[in-house]
Design a protein around this motif. Structure first.
Motif, PDB file in Angstrom:
ATOM      1  N   PRO A  23      -1.122  10.642  11.917  1.00  0.00           N
ATOM      2  CA  PRO A  23      -1.856  10.065  13.058  1.00  0.00           C
ATOM      3  C   PRO A  23      -1.858   8.540  13.062  1.00  0.00           C
ATOM      4  O   PRO A  23      -1.818   7.921  14.134  1.00  0.00           O
ATOM      5  CB  PRO A  23      -3.279  10.619  12.883  1.00  0.00           C
ATOM      6  N   LYS A  24      -1.860   7.933  11.869  1.00  0.00           N
ATOM      7  CA  LYS A  24      -1.883   6.462  11.798  1.00  0.00           C
ATOM      8  C   LYS A  24      -0.654   5.829  12.447  1.00  0.00           C
ATOM      9  O   LYS A  24      -0.709   4.691  12.919  1.00  0.00           O
ATOM     10  CB  LYS A  24      -1.953   6.022  10.331  1.00  0.00           C
ATOM     11  N   PHE A  25       0.471   6.565  12.417  1.00  0.00           N
ATOM     12  CA  PHE A  25       1.714   5.987  12.936  1.00  0.00           C
ATOM     13  C   PHE A  25       1.649   5.754  14.443  1.00  0.00           C
ATOM     14  O   PHE A  25       2.505   5.102  15.009  1.00  0.00           O
ATOM     15  CB  PHE A  25       2.924   6.873  12.598  1.00  0.00           C
ATOM     16  N   HIS A  26       0.637   6.329  15.106  1.00  0.00           N
ATOM     17  CA  HIS A  26       0.520   6.139  16.555  1.00  0.00           C
ATOM     18  C   HIS A  26      -0.435   5.000  16.905  1.00  0.00           C
ATOM     19  O   HIS A  26      -0.647   4.702  18.074  1.00  0.00           O
ATOM     20  CB  HIS A  26       0.095   7.454  17.228  1.00  0.00           C
ATOM     21  N   GLU A  27      -1.015   4.388  15.880  1.00  0.00           N
ATOM     22  CA  GLU A  27      -1.911   3.255  16.141  1.00  0.00           C
ATOM     23  C   GLU A  27      -1.084   2.006  16.433  1.00  0.00           C
ATOM     24  O   GLU A  27       0.023   1.861  15.940  1.00  0.00           O
ATOM     25  CB  GLU A  27      -2.803   2.991  14.913  1.00  0.00           C
ATOM     26  N   ASN A  28      -1.684   1.109  17.226  1.00  0.00           N
ATOM     27  CA  ASN A  28      -1.008  -0.159  17.474  1.00  0.00           C
ATOM     28  C   ASN A  28      -1.589  -1.201  16.520  1.00  0.00           C
ATOM     29  O   ASN A  28      -2.790  -1.285  16.353  1.00  0.00           O
ATOM     30  CB  ASN A  28      -1.211  -0.585  18.925  1.00  0.00           C
ATOM     31  N   GLY A  29      -0.748  -1.942  15.881  1.00  0.00           N
ATOM     32  CA  GLY A  29      -1.213  -2.949  14.941  1.00  0.00           C
ATOM     33  C   GLY A  29      -0.019  -3.487  14.186  1.00  0.00           C
ATOM     34  O   GLY A  29       1.101  -3.025  14.402  1.00  0.00           O
ATOM     35  N   ASN A  30      -0.226  -4.435  13.292  1.00  0.00           N
ATOM     36  CA  ASN A  30       0.923  -4.998  12.578  1.00  0.00           C
ATOM     37  C   ASN A  30       1.317  -4.101  11.408  1.00  0.00           C
ATOM     38  O   ASN A  30       0.833  -2.968  11.279  1.00  0.00           O
ATOM     39  CB  ASN A  30       0.649  -6.455  12.170  1.00  0.00           C
ATOM     40  N   SER A  31       2.202  -4.599  10.550  1.00  0.00           N
ATOM     41  CA  SER A  31       2.758  -3.767   9.469  1.00  0.00           C
ATOM     42  C   SER A  31       1.691  -3.195   8.555  1.00  0.00           C
ATOM     43  O   SER A  31       1.932  -2.215   7.848  1.00  0.00           O
ATOM     44  CB  SER A  31       3.761  -4.580   8.657  1.00  0.00           C
ATOM     45  N   SER A  32       0.485  -3.777   8.559  1.00  0.00           N
ATOM     46  CA  SER A  32      -0.572  -3.281   7.679  1.00  0.00           C
ATOM     47  C   SER A  32      -0.933  -1.824   7.991  1.00  0.00           C
ATOM     48  O   SER A  32      -1.359  -1.088   7.102  1.00  0.00           O
ATOM     49  CB  SER A  32      -1.815  -4.168   7.785  1.00  0.00           C
ATOM     50  N   VAL A  33      -0.726  -1.394   9.257  1.00  0.00           N
ATOM     51  CA  VAL A  33      -1.067  -0.009   9.624  1.00  0.00           C
ATOM     52  C   VAL A  33      -0.217   0.973   8.812  1.00  0.00           C
ATOM     53  O   VAL A  33      -0.731   1.900   8.191  1.00  0.00           O
ATOM     54  CB  VAL A  33      -0.864   0.232  11.147  1.00  0.00           C
ATOM     55  N   VAL A  34       1.108   0.739   8.796  1.00  0.00           N
ATOM     56  CA  VAL A  34       1.977   1.642   8.030  1.00  0.00           C
ATOM     57  C   VAL A  34       1.797   1.407   6.531  1.00  0.00           C
ATOM     58  O   VAL A  34       1.697   2.360   5.755  1.00  0.00           O
ATOM     59  CB  VAL A  34       3.463   1.467   8.435  1.00  0.00           C
ATOM     60  N   LEU A  35       1.728   0.148   6.109  1.00  0.00           N
ATOM     61  CA  LEU A  35       1.611  -0.135   4.662  1.00  0.00           C
ATOM     62  C   LEU A  35       0.394   0.565   4.061  1.00  0.00           C
ATOM     63  O   LEU A  35       0.436   1.019   2.922  1.00  0.00           O
ATOM     64  CB  LEU A  35       1.532  -1.649   4.389  1.00  0.00           C
ATOM     65  N   SER A  36      -0.688   0.681   4.839  1.00  0.00           N
ATOM     66  CA  SER A  36      -1.907   1.290   4.307  1.00  0.00           C
ATOM     67  C   SER A  36      -1.751   2.800   4.080  1.00  0.00           C
ATOM     68  O   SER A  36      -2.551   3.416   3.394  1.00  0.00           O
ATOM     69  CB  SER A  36      -3.088   1.026   5.248  1.00  0.00           C
ATOM     70  N   THR A  37      -0.688   3.415   4.666  1.00  0.00           N
ATOM     71  CA  THR A  37      -0.496   4.867   4.485  1.00  0.00           C
ATOM     72  C   THR A  37       0.469   5.186   3.344  1.00  0.00           C
ATOM     73  O   THR A  37       0.645   6.343   2.996  1.00  0.00           O
ATOM     74  CB  THR A  37       0.118   5.514   5.755  1.00  0.00           C
ATOM     75  N   LEU A  38       1.128   4.160   2.798  1.00  0.00           N
ATOM     76  CA  LEU A  38       2.236   4.444   1.875  1.00  0.00           C
ATOM     77  C   LEU A  38       1.748   5.003   0.550  1.00  0.00           C
ATOM     78  O   LEU A  38       0.754   4.543  -0.007  1.00  0.00           O
ATOM     79  CB  LEU A  38       3.063   3.171   1.624  1.00  0.00           C
ATOM     80  N   GLU A  39       2.489   5.999   0.055  1.00  0.00           N
ATOM     81  CA  GLU A  39       2.214   6.550  -1.273  1.00  0.00           C
ATOM     82  C   GLU A  39       3.353   6.136  -2.191  1.00  0.00           C
ATOM     83  O   GLU A  39       4.515   6.334  -1.867  1.00  0.00           O
ATOM     84  CB  GLU A  39       2.142   8.075  -1.197  1.00  0.00           C
ATOM     85  N   GLN A  40       3.008   5.555  -3.313  1.00  0.00           N
ATOM     86  CA  GLN A  40       3.983   5.078  -4.300  1.00  0.00           C
ATOM     87  C   GLN A  40       5.097   4.247  -3.652  1.00  0.00           C
ATOM     88  O   GLN A  40       6.285   4.538  -3.816  1.00  0.00           O
ATOM     89  CB  GLN A  40       4.599   6.252  -5.055  1.00  0.00           C
ATOM     90  N   PRO A  41       4.721   3.228  -2.913  1.00  0.00           N
ATOM     91  CA  PRO A  41       5.752   2.478  -2.198  1.00  0.00           C
ATOM     92  C   PRO A  41       6.476   1.460  -3.084  1.00  0.00           C
ATOM     93  O   PRO A  41       5.905   0.944  -4.038  1.00  0.00           O
ATOM     94  CB  PRO A  41       4.943   1.734  -1.141  1.00  0.00           C
ATOM     95  N   VAL A  42       7.726   1.237  -2.743  1.00  0.00           N
ATOM     96  CA  VAL A  42       8.504   0.162  -3.368  1.00  0.00           C
ATOM     97  C   VAL A  42       9.233  -0.564  -2.248  1.00  0.00           C
ATOM     98  O   VAL A  42       9.768   0.078  -1.340  1.00  0.00           O
ATOM     99  CB  VAL A  42       9.558   0.706  -4.364  1.00  0.00           C
ATOM    100  N   LEU A  43       9.231  -1.879  -2.309  1.00  0.00           N
ATOM    101  CA  LEU A  43      10.012  -2.668  -1.354  1.00  0.00           C
ATOM    102  C   LEU A  43      11.092  -3.403  -2.125  1.00  0.00           C
ATOM    103  O   LEU A  43      10.803  -4.118  -3.088  1.00  0.00           O
ATOM    104  CB  LEU A  43       9.111  -3.667  -0.613  1.00  0.00           C
ATOM    105  N   PHE A  44      12.332  -3.175  -1.714  1.00  0.00           N
ATOM    106  CA  PHE A  44      13.464  -3.848  -2.347  1.00  0.00           C
ATOM    107  C   PHE A  44      13.993  -4.924  -1.421  1.00  0.00           C
ATOM    108  O   PHE A  44      14.062  -4.720  -0.205  1.00  0.00           O
ATOM    109  CB  PHE A  44      14.616  -2.873  -2.603  1.00  0.00           C
TER     110      PHE A  44
END
Ligand SMILES: [Zn+2]
Length: 291
Positions: free
Chosen positions: A96-117
């Motif tokens: 459901p969060k993916f349908h919210e409007n907002g900056n990258s923080s919306v998706v980043l807040s849902t990530l599980e065990q994220p890695v950014l390369f």
């Protein structure tokens, strides 16, 4: 004003920067798949930051940002090469969060065990991979922290993206090499510039031309603008690369695939181009024939 990157310098200051504006490129990339709003905004920020970071490289080749996670969000990648060609895509399941409007923080807040390369792939020479902790609220914060810790080049970055446009600005404080340069330091310069940069609103970043943004921010400084660079959508997929992917999975896996899909169809995730391999072509890659 469409897809542009504008470099800038401040006269007599060890500061360089870039402003990026994306419009057509963003439309093209977001039209490839049915992305929900928050992922559209994240991809816009990722594309803008790769275009900004690509300008800091002095190599021929490409730079990519790649987020990997477990959970509803799987991965996203954005790439920019030295020709200013960009591409991006993402894979995800419903949330459901993916349908919210907002900056990258919306998706980043849902990530599980994220890695950014951050991947840097020169045309010739060794690849480089940096791992960026995703422990700040948004993508710009994570990238700034990475630059401060790893590259030790003070870097300030602002990003904004909406459905139609994306924009970003990066400034870096360059190393001062000689004693003479060190003597001329205006100690207040960097705090003043980063403070001014933080005042930019998202809609200014997405809607204003680069020279207008720079004038609003730094009109007290002597800003110099070299020629603008054009950015475009570009995919580097080819039938040859798809053939290499088949060779990687091996003859047995290709035979198994042919039993359920003949000819084999491979769609590029970035541009939706379809590459088709008949059984003869696919097995021919291994020097085998259709039995
Ligand atoms: Zn492609």
């Amino acid at each position: 004003m469409s897809d542009l990157r504008q470099r800038f310098y401040i006269e007599n200051c060890p500061v360089r920067g870039e402003v990026v504006h994306l419009e057509e490129v963003l439309h093209t990339i977001l039209a490839q798949r049915d992305y929900p709003q928050a992922i559209r905004n994240l991809l816009g920020e990722m594309l803008t930051s790769t275009a900004l970071l690509a300008s800091t490289l002095k190599i021929k080749g490409r730079i990519s940002l790649q987020i990997q996670a477990s959970g509803a969000f799987k991965w996203a990648v954005a790439e920019c090469n030295d020709q200013g060609q960009l591409r991006a895509c993402a894979d995800f399941e419903e949330h459901p969060k993916f349908h919210e409007n907002g900056n990258s923080s919306v998706v980043l807040s849902t990530l599980e065990q994220p890695v950014l390369f951050i991947n840097i792939e020169p045309e010739f020479g060794d690849r480089y991979q940096g791992i960026v902790p995703l422990d700040k609220d948004d993508l710009a914060g994570c990238l700034m922290q990475y630059y401060d810790l790893s590259a030790q080049i003070p870097t300030h970055l602002v990003l904004a993206s909406n459905d139609q446009k994306a924009g970003g600005l990066l400034i870096q404080l360059l190393p001062r090499n000689s004693e003479e340069e060190r003597q001329q330091i205006d100690e207040d310069l960097w705090p003043r510039l980063t403070m001014l940069t933080s005042t930019l609103k998202a809609e200014e970043l997405t809607d204003l031309p680069a020279n207008e943004i720079l004038y609003r921010l730094y009109n007290e400084e002597d800003v110099r603008l070299p020629e603008t660079e054009v950015l475009s959508f570009g995919c580097t997929c080819s039938k040859e690369k798809s053939a290499n992917a088949l060779i990687q999975i091996g003859a047995d896996a290709v035979r198994e695939t042919l039993e359920v899909q003949n000819p084999i169809e491979m769609d590029c995730q970035f541009c939706n181009t379809r590459y088709t391999f008949t059984a003869e072509e696919a097995l021919g890659l291994f020097g085998q024939h259709v039995s």
